[in-house]
Design an enzyme around this catalytic site. Structure first.
Site, PDB file in Angstrom:
ATOM      1  CD  GLN A 266      -2.578   6.172  -1.967  1.00 50.76           C
ATOM      2  OE1 GLN A 266      -3.651   6.336  -1.406  1.00 50.76           O
ATOM      3  NE2 GLN A 266      -1.590   5.504  -1.409  1.00 50.76           N
ATOM      4  CG  HIS A 269       0.720   9.158   0.808  1.00 48.40           C
ATOM      5  ND1 HIS A 269       0.963   8.946   2.141  1.00 48.40           N
ATOM      6  CD2 HIS A 269      -0.484   8.591   0.550  1.00 48.40           C
ATOM      7  CE1 HIS A 269      -0.041   8.278   2.680  1.00 48.40           C
ATOM      8  NE2 HIS A 269      -0.936   8.055   1.735  1.00 48.40           N
ATOM      9  CD  GLU A 335       0.849   1.045  -1.283  1.00 45.60           C
ATOM     10  OE1 GLU A 335       1.188   1.180  -0.087  1.00 45.60           O
ATOM     11  OE2 GLU A 335       1.064   1.930  -2.139  1.00 45.60           O
ATOM     12  CG  HIS A 336      -3.614   1.524  -1.545  1.00 46.32           C
ATOM     13  ND1 HIS A 336      -2.452   2.258  -1.656  1.00 46.32           N
ATOM     14  CD2 HIS A 336      -3.731   1.198  -0.240  1.00 46.32           C
ATOM     15  CE1 HIS A 336      -1.899   2.388  -0.462  1.00 46.32           C
ATOM     16  NE2 HIS A 336      -2.642   1.744   0.415  1.00 46.32           N
ATOM     17  CG  ASP A 369      -4.113   5.239   3.921  1.00 45.18           C
ATOM     18  OD1 ASP A 369      -3.556   4.184   3.558  1.00 45.18           O
ATOM     19  OD2 ASP A 369      -4.172   6.253   3.207  1.00 45.18           O
ATOM     20  CG  HIS A 428      21.132 -38.786   1.985  1.00 41.86           C
ATOM     21  ND1 HIS A 428      22.414 -38.367   1.784  1.00 41.86           N
ATOM     22  CD2 HIS A 428      20.380 -37.654   2.184  1.00 41.86           C
ATOM     23  CE1 HIS A 428      22.463 -37.038   1.844  1.00 41.86           C
ATOM     24  NE2 HIS A 428      21.233 -36.587   2.084  1.00 41.86           N
TER      25      HIS A 428
END
Length: 440
Positions: A266, A269, A335-336, A369, A428
């Site tokens: 990770q 990245h 996220e993960h 991924d 109404h």
């Protein structure tokens, strides 16, 4: 004493309330306000001058002057023809698995019937036109083409356009083009960064025709995120994404080699990527630190990985026990989320906040991924507490159809007039009573 690869945060004997945990968990610090200020004039310029402005910004930022912004069909075909057989096979399998999951997620219309034959039908309709952004930068992302296009196609989106930064030859990376061709997307634009987002939002017709889109999806750098935030409201967006992140919950059964490998993968990245380990086992934490020293030195992007692991957004969190570890995971809303514990299925049932959960020794984030069938476009920066992975639903809009015959309206007419009177909206109520002979 050997310098640790990651900071250690000791949460043992600490309160586990939400406020405390949210302020203490390691998190990337992201402020795109400066980027929003920077891209604002560019977006306005592209809105006013269209393609001519996009070409100027492309030359300034990408250092190329393409003859056309739209990628010719011949270039798409050539990219697919030149794709290495092993890469093509891998992409085909990724597409097959992603499509199987996406098609299973498609929603059907549901009708509810009430007294007197009144019905409300909830239906799901695809967005008319979507712009899909595929970044360049530190890596090549044909997988992002798959993750965006496949659920859009499963949702039934009739018009898809892809934008990706041009290379030196004026075209996006050939593997990105090949992935688009494999998926049957023939509208691809050699545009990167915030200028691509602005072009998708407003379109242009000076020299080439780009119809504006209704929704923009896909990841990117801070300027892409800022541009998406700036045009939100003109068009829909999937999210304003932050740096990628992984959080691993590991117990004494975890293999430190696997934990370290996933943290490194990770961190690869981006120097701002977040890699977090949560464990009650101090000995495992030390073993992971040792593994990181070996694995970081051996990886291709050593400097990038080292900076990410040493950053304040990363760290090893020591907790008292498994329950405390789960509390940290839910506060982090990663996220993960990897569960490298003795009974990952049981723990997964208690993890309520996470983009995607990966269970056990053989479900690494790297699988997600590419080839698990899940989508890798996920919420970051704690937004998994209230938002979802990119999927079929991202490309659908809910709409309800109300069909009440006279008897069905009569069954609730009095309730409508009572509530209208209570809210001081008498017209109404009149809109109902006039249908039964009442005065206007």
């Amino acid at each position: 004493m050997t310098e640790p690869m990651m900071n250690v945060l000791d949460f043992r004997n600490s309160p586990l309330d939400r406020r405390t945990l949210r302020t203490r968990v390691p998190r990337a610090s992201v402020d795109i306000s400066d980027a929003i200020s920077a891209v604002g004039p560019m977006i306005q310029d592209i809105r006013e001058r269209g393609r001519a402005a996009v070409l100027e910004y492309t030359e300034r930022f990408d250092h190329v002057q393409p003859d056309t912004l739209r990628v010719p069909a011949a270039a798409l075909a050539a990219a697919l023809e030149g794709l290495a057989p092993a890469v093509r096979s891998a992409l085909e399998e990724t597409i097959t698995r992603a499509r199987a999951v996406a098609e299973a997620d498609v929603r059907s219309a549901v009708t509810t019937e009430f007294t007197g034959g009144g019905t409300v039908t909830t239906r799901w309709l695809p967005v008319d036109r979507v712009g899909l952004y595929v970044p360049g930068g530190l890596a090549v992302y044909p997988s992002t083409v798959v993750m965006n296009v496949v659920p859009a196609q499963a949702a039934g989106v009739p018009s898809l356009a892809i934008a990706s930064p041009p290379q030196a030859d004026g075209l996006p990376h050939p593997t990105v083009l090949a992935a688009a061709a494999m998926l049957g997307v023939d509208e691809v634009w050699a545009m990167g960064g915030s200028q691509a987002i602005a072009a998708f939002a407003y379109g242009f017709d000076d020299g080439e025709d780009l119809e504006p889109v209704d929704l923009i999806t896909g990841p990117g750098n801070a300027f892409v995120a800022a541009a998406k935030a700036s045009v939100r409201g003109v068009v829909g967006i999937d999210a304003v994404a932050g740096p990628t992140e992984i959080i691993v919950l590991a117990d004494a059964t975890a293999d430190p080699r696997f934990v370290a490998a996933d943290l490194v993968s990770q961190a690869e990245h981006d120097p701002l990527a977040a890699s977090v380990l949560v464990t009650a086992e101090a000995s495992l934490a030390e073993a992971v630190q040792d593994e990181l020293r070996t694995q970081v030195a051996a990886t291709a992007h050593t400097d990038r990985v080292r900076r990410a692991l040493a950053g304040n957004q990363s760290g090893i969190v020591l907790v008292d026990d498994l329950d405390a570890g789960i509390a940290v995971l839910n506060a982090y809303a990663g996220e993960h989320v990897e569960l490298m514990v003795a009974d990952p299925q049981a723990v997964a049932a208690r993890v309520t906040n996470g983009g995607t959960l990966f269970l056990g020794d053989h479900s690494p984030v790297a699988l997600g991924d590419y080839c698990s069938g899940s989508n890798h476009v996920l919420p970051t920066l704690g937004t998994a507490a209230y938002s979802s992975a990119l999927g079929v639903q991202s490309f659908l809009k809910g709409s309800q159809v109300v069909d009440y015959p006279r008897d069905a309206l009569a069954a609730v007419a009095e309730h409508v007039t009572v509530l209208a009177t209570e809210e001081d909206l008498p017209a109404h109520g009149t809109a109902v009573t006039v249908r039964f002979g009442g005065d206007v």
